[in-house]
Motif scaffolding. Structure first.
Motif, PDB file in Angstrom:
ATOM      1  N   ALA A  92      51.907  37.608  38.802  1.00  0.00           N
ATOM      2  CA  ALA A  92      51.133  38.721  39.341  1.00  0.00           C
ATOM      3  C   ALA A  92      49.680  38.619  38.899  1.00  0.00           C
ATOM      4  O   ALA A  92      48.754  38.875  39.685  1.00  0.00           O
ATOM      5  CB  ALA A  92      51.734  40.051  38.899  1.00  0.00           C
ATOM      6  N   MET A  93      49.459  38.229  37.643  1.00  0.00           N
ATOM      7  CA  MET A  93      48.093  38.079  37.141  1.00  0.00           C
ATOM      8  C   MET A  93      47.385  36.921  37.821  1.00  0.00           C
ATOM      9  O   MET A  93      46.217  37.034  38.221  1.00  0.00           O
ATOM     10  CB  MET A  93      48.127  37.863  35.625  1.00  0.00           C
ATOM     11  CG  MET A  93      48.692  39.024  34.849  1.00  0.00           C
ATOM     12  SD  MET A  93      48.792  38.667  33.065  1.00  0.00           S
ATOM     13  CE  MET A  93      49.814  40.036  32.500  1.00  0.00           C
ATOM     14  N   ALA A  94      48.079  35.783  37.975  1.00  0.00           N
ATOM     15  CA  ALA A  94      47.471  34.622  38.632  1.00  0.00           C
ATOM     16  C   ALA A  94      47.170  34.923  40.094  1.00  0.00           C
ATOM     17  O   ALA A  94      46.132  34.502  40.632  1.00  0.00           O
ATOM     18  CB  ALA A  94      48.393  33.413  38.511  1.00  0.00           C
ATOM     19  N   ARG A  95      48.053  35.643  40.768  1.00  0.00           N
ATOM     20  CA  ARG A  95      47.796  36.045  42.151  1.00  0.00           C
ATOM     21  C   ARG A  95      46.578  36.961  42.232  1.00  0.00           C
ATOM     22  O   ARG A  95      45.739  36.820  43.121  1.00  0.00           O
ATOM     23  CB  ARG A  95      49.021  36.781  42.713  1.00  0.00           C
ATOM     24  CG  ARG A  95      50.199  35.914  43.073  1.00  0.00           C
ATOM     25  CD  ARG A  95      51.375  36.790  43.471  1.00  0.00           C
ATOM     26  NE  ARG A  95      52.426  36.038  44.151  1.00  0.00           N
ATOM     27  CZ  ARG A  95      53.576  36.585  44.557  1.00  0.00           C
ATOM     28  NH1 ARG A  95      53.814  37.878  44.356  1.00  0.00           N
ATOM     29  NH2 ARG A  95      54.489  35.840  45.171  1.00  0.00           N
ATOM     30  N   ALA A  96      46.496  37.924  41.305  1.00  0.00           N
ATOM     31  CA  ALA A  96      45.381  38.866  41.301  1.00  0.00           C
ATOM     32  C   ALA A  96      44.070  38.145  41.048  1.00  0.00           C
ATOM     33  O   ALA A  96      43.035  38.471  41.647  1.00  0.00           O
ATOM     34  CB  ALA A  96      45.610  39.950  40.247  1.00  0.00           C
ATOM     35  N   ARG A  97      44.102  37.164  40.173  1.00  0.00           N
ATOM     36  CA  ARG A  97      42.897  36.374  39.896  1.00  0.00           C
ATOM     37  C   ARG A  97      42.451  35.633  41.152  1.00  0.00           C
ATOM     38  O   ARG A  97      41.270  35.599  41.497  1.00  0.00           O
ATOM     39  CB  ARG A  97      43.191  35.408  38.759  1.00  0.00           C
ATOM     40  CG  ARG A  97      42.021  34.487  38.399  1.00  0.00           C
ATOM     41  CD  ARG A  97      42.414  33.053  38.659  1.00  0.00           C
ATOM     42  NE  ARG A  97      41.430  32.123  38.140  1.00  0.00           N
ATOM     43  CZ  ARG A  97      41.353  30.848  38.493  1.00  0.00           C
ATOM     44  NH1 ARG A  97      42.221  30.367  39.374  1.00  0.00           N
ATOM     45  NH2 ARG A  97      40.435  30.053  38.001  1.00  0.00           N
ATOM     46  N   ALA A  98      43.401  35.021  41.866  1.00  0.00           N
ATOM     47  CA  ALA A  98      43.067  34.295  43.087  1.00  0.00           C
ATOM     48  C   ALA A  98      42.533  35.239  44.153  1.00  0.00           C
ATOM     49  O   ALA A  98      41.567  34.918  44.859  1.00  0.00           O
ATOM     50  CB  ALA A  98      44.296  33.554  43.600  1.00  0.00           C
ATOM     51  N   ALA A  99      43.137  36.425  44.267  1.00  0.00           N
ATOM     52  CA  ALA A  99      42.714  37.388  45.280  1.00  0.00           C
ATOM     53  C   ALA A  99      41.327  37.948  44.985  1.00  0.00           C
ATOM     54  O   ALA A  99      40.538  38.201  45.901  1.00  0.00           O
ATOM     55  CB  ALA A  99      43.722  38.526  45.382  1.00  0.00           C
ATOM     56  N   ALA A 100      41.039  38.145  43.697  1.00  0.00           N
ATOM     57  CA  ALA A 100      39.750  38.720  43.304  1.00  0.00           C
ATOM     58  C   ALA A 100      38.621  37.711  43.411  1.00  0.00           C
ATOM     59  O   ALA A 100      37.449  38.082  43.536  1.00  0.00           O
ATOM     60  CB  ALA A 100      39.830  39.266  41.886  1.00  0.00           C
ATOM     61  N   GLY A 101      38.975  36.417  43.342  1.00  0.00           N
ATOM     62  CA  GLY A 101      37.957  35.384  43.417  1.00  0.00           C
ATOM     63  C   GLY A 101      36.980  35.427  42.258  1.00  0.00           C
ATOM     64  O   GLY A 101      35.804  35.076  42.418  1.00  0.00           O
ATOM     65  N   THR A 102      37.458  35.849  41.099  1.00  0.00           N
ATOM     66  CA  THR A 102      36.570  36.020  39.955  1.00  0.00           C
ATOM     67  C   THR A 102      36.146  34.703  39.324  1.00  0.00           C
ATOM     68  O   THR A 102      35.117  34.623  38.670  1.00  0.00           O
ATOM     69  CB  THR A 102      37.247  36.855  38.861  1.00  0.00           C
ATOM     70  OG1 THR A 102      38.390  36.130  38.348  1.00  0.00           O
ATOM     71  CG2 THR A 102      37.730  38.191  39.410  1.00  0.00           C
ATOM     72  N   GLY A 103      36.984  33.665  39.471  1.00  0.00           N
ATOM     73  CA  GLY A 103      36.698  32.407  38.806  1.00  0.00           C
ATOM     74  C   GLY A 103      36.999  32.440  37.327  1.00  0.00           C
ATOM     75  O   GLY A 103      36.671  31.500  36.594  1.00  0.00           O
ATOM     76  N   ALA A 104      37.618  33.531  36.846  1.00  0.00           N
ATOM     77  CA  ALA A 104      37.978  33.609  35.433  1.00  0.00           C
ATOM     78  C   ALA A 104      38.871  32.425  35.080  1.00  0.00           C
ATOM     79  O   ALA A 104      39.825  32.126  35.804  1.00  0.00           O
ATOM     80  CB  ALA A 104      38.712  34.918  35.149  1.00  0.00           C
TER      81      ALA A 104
END
Length: 240
Positions: A127-139
């Motif tokens: 869920a965290m990895a998906r959210a990171r990809a969706a947000a496009g933050t580049g974190a």
């Protein structure tokens, strides 16, 4: 936001993902949305009135009334065998949540993130990895995913796709590795964890999820390596 009441839900989809695991999409009218890393309670009621409740991590996040979970069967459990082997689209159940405000990732935090999963502990971390990809933050994200064999890995194909899209993925196999695997096979040890994770000097935020013994060993290894215990967050589970 969360609801303290049980919400009526129905199985919208049930897709086998391994020989002993299933991904279920639940339609939950009134669901308030959830942050990546949270979980919910599921309650089943038998025809004779007997009820059983268990907690499951949520693989989805954000707004909407569709909730995704992935369940790994515990043969002696009361709830997981039903969800993996019996439940079909249209079946009714109840959910409560979202639950947990500690084990969550905030897209506004620019810190490097280290994810360490044991078996079905991948669910909230996905869920965290998906959210990171969706947000496009580049974190910067790293995932260390330990499974018995490649066939036992929930969400294996999606993890590989996320890896190709920028998630730094390291696989660990405890029983049998794929043909041609160049790494070691066996339980994760401190040396292996240190090689696959961020250095303490990079001050990562670490999320570890899996069976209790796995979580304790991984967390101890991170702290012993010099990571700030306050930035090593854990979520563990038992039989269900």
């Amino acid at each position: 936001m969360r609801t303290s009441d049980w919400l009526a839900a129905r199985v919208a989809a049930a897709v086998p993902d391994t020989s002993h695991g299933r991904v279920l999409t639940l339609a939950v009218p009134g669901w308030p949305g959830n942050a990546p890393g949270q979980h919910l309670d599921i309650r089943l009621t038998a025809p004779d009135g007997y009820q059983a409740e268990r907690s499951y991590s949520i693989a989805s996040s954000g707004p909407g009334e569709s909730v995704e979970i992935a369940v790994d069967e515990i043969p002696e459990g009361e709830v997981s065998p039903y969800l993996v082997r019996v439940a079909e689209p249209g079946d009714a159940l109840e959910v409560k949540g979202p639950l947990g405000a500690y084990f969550v990732w905030d897209a506004a935090d620019p810190s490097p993130v280290q994810l360490i999963a044991g078996g079905s502990g991948i669910v909230p971390l996905l869920a965290m990895a998906r959210a990171r990809a969706a947000a496009g933050t580049g974190a910067p994200f790293r995932l260390l995913y330990s499974v018995r064999t490649a066939a036992d890995a929930l969400y294996r194909d999606e993890v590989e796709r996320l890896g190709a899209a920028g998630l730094d993925v390291t696989w660990a196999y405890t029983r049998q590795a794929p043909t041609g695997w160049p790494g070691r096979v066996g339980r994760l040890d401190a040396e292996h964890i240190a090689q696959a994770t961020w250095m303490p000097a990079q001050h990562p935020l670490t999320f570890i999820c899996g069976p209790t013994s796995f979580v304790e060993a991984a967390a101890d290894a991170m702290v012993a390596a010099g990571h700030d215990p306050a930035r090593v967050k854990t979520e563990r589970f038992g039989g269900s």
